[in-house]
Scaffold this active site. Structure first.
Site, mmCIF file in Angstrom:
data_model
loop_
_atom_site.group_PDB
_atom_site.id
_atom_site.type_symbol
_atom_site.label_atom_id
_atom_site.label_comp_id
_atom_site.label_asym_id
_atom_site.label_seq_id
_atom_site.Cartn_x
_atom_site.Cartn_y
_atom_site.Cartn_z
ATOM 1 N N GLU A 268 0.786 -1.234 0.000
ATOM 2 C CA GLU A 268 0.000 0.000 0.000
ATOM 3 C C GLU A 268 0.819 1.287 0.000
ATOM 4 O OE1 GLU A 268 0.226 -2.190 2.634
ATOM 5 O OE2 GLU A 268 0.305 -1.110 4.541
ATOM 6 N N ASN A 269 2.031 1.315 -0.537
ATOM 7 C CA ASN A 269 2.834 2.543 -0.577
ATOM 8 C C ASN A 269 1.983 3.752 -0.965
ATOM 9 O OD1 ASN A 269 5.191 0.712 -0.476
ATOM 10 N ND2 ASN A 269 4.536 0.259 -2.563
ATOM 11 N N HIS A 301 -8.326 -3.706 -0.605
ATOM 12 C CA HIS A 301 -7.524 -3.775 0.627
ATOM 13 C C HIS A 301 -6.416 -2.713 0.615
ATOM 14 C CE1 HIS A 301 -5.495 -5.974 3.980
ATOM 15 N NE2 HIS A 301 -4.413 -5.465 3.417
ATOM 16 N N GLU A 302 -5.648 -2.690 -0.450
ATOM 17 C CA GLU A 302 -4.527 -1.740 -0.498
ATOM 18 C C GLU A 302 -5.053 -0.310 -0.542
ATOM 19 O OE1 GLU A 302 -1.884 -3.170 0.235
ATOM 20 O OE2 GLU A 302 -2.552 -5.186 -0.293
HETATM 21 N N1 TRP Z 1 1.195 -4.426 3.804
HETATM 22 C C1 TRP Z 1 0.961 -5.430 2.812
HETATM 23 C C2 TRP Z 1 -0.537 -5.725 2.852
HETATM 24 O O1 TRP Z 1 -1.313 -5.005 2.367
HETATM 25 C C3 TRP Z 1 1.686 -6.689 3.044
HETATM 26 C C4 TRP Z 1 3.167 -6.776 2.990
HETATM 27 C C5 TRP Z 1 4.024 -6.838 4.010
HETATM 28 C C6 TRP Z 1 3.925 -7.055 1.857
HETATM 29 N N2 TRP Z 1 5.270 -7.127 3.594
HETATM 30 C C7 TRP Z 1 5.241 -7.271 2.278
HETATM 31 C C8 TRP Z 1 3.620 -7.143 0.528
HETATM 32 C C9 TRP Z 1 6.237 -7.633 1.387
HETATM 33 C C10 TRP Z 1 4.606 -7.475 -0.361
HETATM 34 C C11 TRP Z 1 5.911 -7.729 0.058
HETATM 35 O O2 TRP Z 1 -0.998 -6.622 3.457
HETATM 36 ZN ZN ZN Z 2 -2.627 -5.026 4.282
#
Ligand code: TRP
Ligand code: ZN
Length: 858
Positions: A268-269, A301-302
């Site tokens: 989700e950047n 979700h993102e």
């Molecule tokens: N934050 C991401 C999500 O929406 C998940 C995530 C954590 C992630 N570490 C990652 C995605 C490494 C890709 C690679 O759930």
């Molecule tokens: Zn997430």
């Protein structure tokens, strides 16, 4: 390998960061093998006293460090493999510049800056930023980012980062330089950069306040026709968040990039989401109904993280569930609204039971708020995500959905721009509900799935039935439960619905008998799984069957039917022979011609898989279970052949579009085909081949392929070859092809050995690793084979992955968790393999933590 500090991070040791970097000016001079990164931070003291300043940095090639423009003397700092220590910073506030080199093309861990296909891209959650540049790499350090990207304009025609584009220049020598600025404060884990030869696709969204937001999806060449479903999903999610919570997008540009080599689903950047390509790209020819639904859910979700995660972020990684549990709950709710609530809930509960319940009963068990970790990457678990979402759902049950909406808005405005903990979330919810919720916080501290036992007694005096519920688990952390229940009479008529809140470890429910002779009412507890519990309640077969036919809650009706099936397995295992199956047949018979929703009906009829059965009945003799399962399926097939033929024919002509009706038809037709293929005469196998050949939708092709493989048909080779011939150019479709060939049946280890030599297999690509190795390790007949060949094979691949991609190595090792429950020599054989992994000379931090945890259970 970097020298790994194997320190344990403990929640109780958490201290706010003594130094902050409120702004950073980043500069990238891109090159595939030698990228120079420079960061200029504004550094301020936030503790009361000056403390040493530590900058994280791993796998970096240090170049220089300056304070307020002056190069530091070598005795003023220490560079180590984990960072730079400045023991005595000169002032409370200064400018710090650091410079280092990295090698993106040599980075196979897919964390930090790495190369995938024709692009360079980043993955920084949770602690990847330290593999890009020296930094205070923790979520309680929030920064304003200005990013300059410079590089060869022909190699990197597209250069992206978070926020808004500020300038773009191409110079006479072909160098290109772009500047991005993100107006919102964010921690390092939300930073992203993408550069390369990409195709831009575009759409727009008009927000509720009338702003036009530009939406862009970037893909590698050739995939530009596969983005329309992703755009539609994004717009639906944006609209839903406005309608449901009044939450509007906060920048003028929202970008998604589809990346081929990606460790997880998506990221989700801020303003620049990165996605595993399989969760963006889809068209009716190459994507199944399941993958369309996954795209809808993950895009949502993102996107939802923009508020729950980004605008209000985490204070520390222990609180990961604060953003993940909450955002999963939001995406589940979204999908319930967009599709069918009962079907969506069934899928989510099935997933929870099949994956999270075992995790919580096994060696990896941890509370949704872990108390300690060595490597945070290992805690992106089904417990933090899915059980975390169940706890948020429970909050919404306890205070009501309208209060929940108010509470979320309240939480987001109160803590906007801050990093917080679950406490701030819970107290926001209590504030709008105007009461505290005793024991709720204990859900964050207690591990294991609570087991609620039900004891029923008849009280002659009052002609009542008394139901005593008890939480049989740890009293160190008493909980609060929402128990949504219903009462039925012996004909299955609904008499009463009630939602009870059980605070603490017991509850007593008294219900009048159905007549003067004391006939017992039929009770359905925890409907739709209103709390994430396991229920220990011995109901008679007759009662369960009435619920399986008559429960007015579709979710509980579905699970009542599953219970009938599991009870049959229990009884048959106990007696060593196939017990009477008529109740199950009668219940199925009853389901035909009821006019149920087609997707719902297909779920109801789907026979549970081996893992599901083994977890539910607590038996790990897979061959025995598999034999019984086959007999059960064949009984259903032979009893209802005409009905399945009708279902198949009626739903045959489906239109390849993503509407509820057409999805339902495809599902029901495929379920019918599954049973027909179990006809002992094998006469329907030609039908499956025809189905595969004439398919207009990937769901049809894949079902035929999977089922022919599962029944070990003579046609299976034809099917495998036909599929490959057609799809050999589409890497995402081949993932399904690899997976199908090892996902069911015995002796698939040899098949996997052959397939990994296939030119299209690539151990560096996580989607391929998941398709082949994870699918095999989730196939109990092959993985837990008595001779240990499954363990040997997977352990060896874990060792290879340790050198390439430690996150994937660790994730694959988690599939060894159930080995302690296996029969005979298997635990010993697994132990031997795990010990040899543990003694690897270059054992990564990720893998080390998991392998030791599982070994401790053996
Ligand atoms: N934050 C991401 C999500 O929406 C998940 C995530 C954590 C992630 N570490 C990652 C995605 C490494 C890709 C690679 O759930
Ligand atoms: Zn997430």
């Amino acid at each position: 390998m970097t020298s790994s500090s194997s320190a344990i991070h403990k929640l109780e040791d958490y201290k706010p960061t003594p130094w902050l970097t409120p702004s950073v000016d980043l500069r990238f001079d891109l090159d595939l093998h030698l990228t120079v990164v420079r960061a200029e931070y504004e550094v301020v003291l936030s503790a009361n006293q000056r403390e040493p300043l530590f900058l994280n940095g791993e796998s970096l090639d240090f170049l220089s460090i300056r304070i307020d423009g002056t190069i530091l003397d070598p005795n003023e700092y220490q560079v180590s493999p984990v960072g730079i220590l400045i023991p005595n910073p000169p002032k409370d506030k200064f400018k710090l510049s650091v410079e280092n080199r990295i090698n993106p093309a040599g980075n196979t861990s897919l964390e930090g800056l790495y190369k995938s296909g024709s692009m360079l891209c980043t993955q920084n959650e949770p602690e990847g930023f330290r593999k890009i540049v020296y930094s205070i790499d923790r979520p309680d350090n929030m920064m304003r980012f200005r990013v300059t990207i410079s590089g060869d304009g022909t190699l990197f025609p597209i250069m992206l980062s978070n926020g808004n584009p500020i300038s773009e220049n191409t110079f006479a020598d072909g160098k290109k330089e772009v500047v991005w600025e993100d107006p919102y404060l964010k921690p390092s884990y939300l930073f992203a950069l993408v550069a390369g030869e990409l195709v831009e696709t575009k759409d727009f969204f008009l927000t509720m306040s009338g702003r036009e937001v530009t939406l862009k999806i970037f893909v590698e060449k050739g995939n530009e026709e596969k983005v329309s479903f992703a755009f539609d999903s994004l717009k639906k999610a944006m609209k839903w968040d406005e309608d449901t919570f009044g939450l509007e997008y906060d920048l003028d540009l929202f970008m998604i990039v589809a990346v081929e080599d990606f460790n997880m689903g998506a990221m989700e950047n801020k303003g620049l989401n990165l996605f595993n390509a399989k969760l963006v790209l889809a068209d009716k020819k190459s994507a199944t109904d399941e993958s369309f639904e996954a795209i809808l859910a993950v895009i949502a979700h993102e996107y939802f993280h923009n508020w729950t995660g980004n605008r209000v972020t985490l204070r520390n990684w222990f609180n990961l569930t604060l953003k993940e549990g909450l955002t999963v709950f939001r995406d589940q709710w979204f999908t319930e609204d967009m599709t069918d609530p009962a079907v969506k809930r069934i899928k989510d509960v099935l997933f929870l039971k099949e994956f999270q319940f075992p995790e919580d009963q096994g060696p990896m068990s941890h509370p949704i708020l872990p108390k300690s970790y060595k490597e945070m990457n290992n805690f992106y678990t089904v417990t933090v995500y899915e059980k975390g979402a169940e706890v948020i759902r429970l909050v919404s049950e306890l205070i009501g959905r309208e209060n929940f909406k108010k509470g979320l808005k309240h939480y987001l405005s109160k803590y906007d721009g801050q990093g917080v903990t679950f406490e701030e979330f819970i107290s926001s919810m209590e504030e709008v509900a105007s009461h505290s919720i005793p024991n709720l916080r204990n859900w964050y501290h207690r591990s294991g799935t609570p087991l609620i036992s039900v004891k029923e007694t008849y009280s002659q005096d009052s002609n009542e039935w008394v139901f005593d519920l008890a939480d049989t688990g740890s009293s160190e952390y008493p909980l609060v439960f929402s128990n949504s229940l219903a009462v039925f009479n012996r004909e299955g008529s609904l008499l009463k619905e009630e939602r009870r809140i059980m605070t603490g470890d017991r509850d007593q429910i008294r219900l009048p008998a159905l007549d003067e002779t004391g006939t017992k009412p039929i009770v359905s507890f925890f409907r739709s799984l209103s709390s994430p519990v396991r229920l220990e309640y011995k109901q008679s077969e007759e009662e369960i069957q009435i619920l399986a036919k008559m429960e007015t809650d579709g979710v509980s009706k579905f699970f009542a039917f599953q219970n009938l099936v599991f009870d049959w397995f229990r009884k048959s295992l106990a007696s060593g022979k196939e017990e009477n199956f008529s109740v199950i047949l009668d219940t199925i018979s009853d389901s035909f011609g009821k006019g149920w929703d087609k997707t719902y009906h297909s779920f109801y009829l789907s026979f549970p898989g081996l893992t599901q059965i083994s977890e539910s009945v607590g038996c790990y003799e897979f061959q025995k279970l598999s034999d019984l399962r086959l007999k059960a399926i064949q009984k259903i097939t032979t009893t209802f052949t005409p009905q399945f033929q009708t279902l198949f024919e009626e739903n045959r002509k489906t239109i390849p579009i993503q509407t509820k009706e057409e999805i339902g038809k495809r599902r029901l037709k495929n379920t019918a085909l599954f049973y027909l293929l179990h006809d002992p005469s094998k006469k329907f196998e030609r039908l499956a081949m025809m189905e595969q050949r004439e398919a207009k939708h990937m769901s049809e092709e894949v079902s035929a392929l999977k089922y022919l493989l599962e029944v070990d048909s003579k046609e299976k080779e034809n099917s495998v070859n036909l599929f490959f011939e057609k799809w050999q150019k589409d890497s995402l479709v081949l993932d399904v092809w690899f997976a199908a060939q090892v996902a069911s049946g015995e002796n698939r280890t040899q098949v996997a050995e052959e397939l990994e030599n296939h030119p299209q297999f690539n151990i560096r690509n996580p989607n391929k690793v998941r398709s082949l190795y994870f699918s095999l390790a989730r196939n109990p007949l092959s993985f837990h084979k008595e001779d240990g060949s499954g363990y040997d094979f997977i352990a060896d691949r874990i060792k290879r992955l340790n050198e390439i991609n430690p996150q994937m190595a660790a994730a694959l090792t988690k599939l060894f968790s159930p080995v302690s429950k296996q029969k005979g020599e298997l635990p010993k054989l697994a132990k031997k393999q795990l010990e040899s992994i543990a003694s690897l000379p270059n054992l990564s931090k990720e893998l080390g933590e998991i392998v030791v945890t599982i070994l401790n259970s053996l």
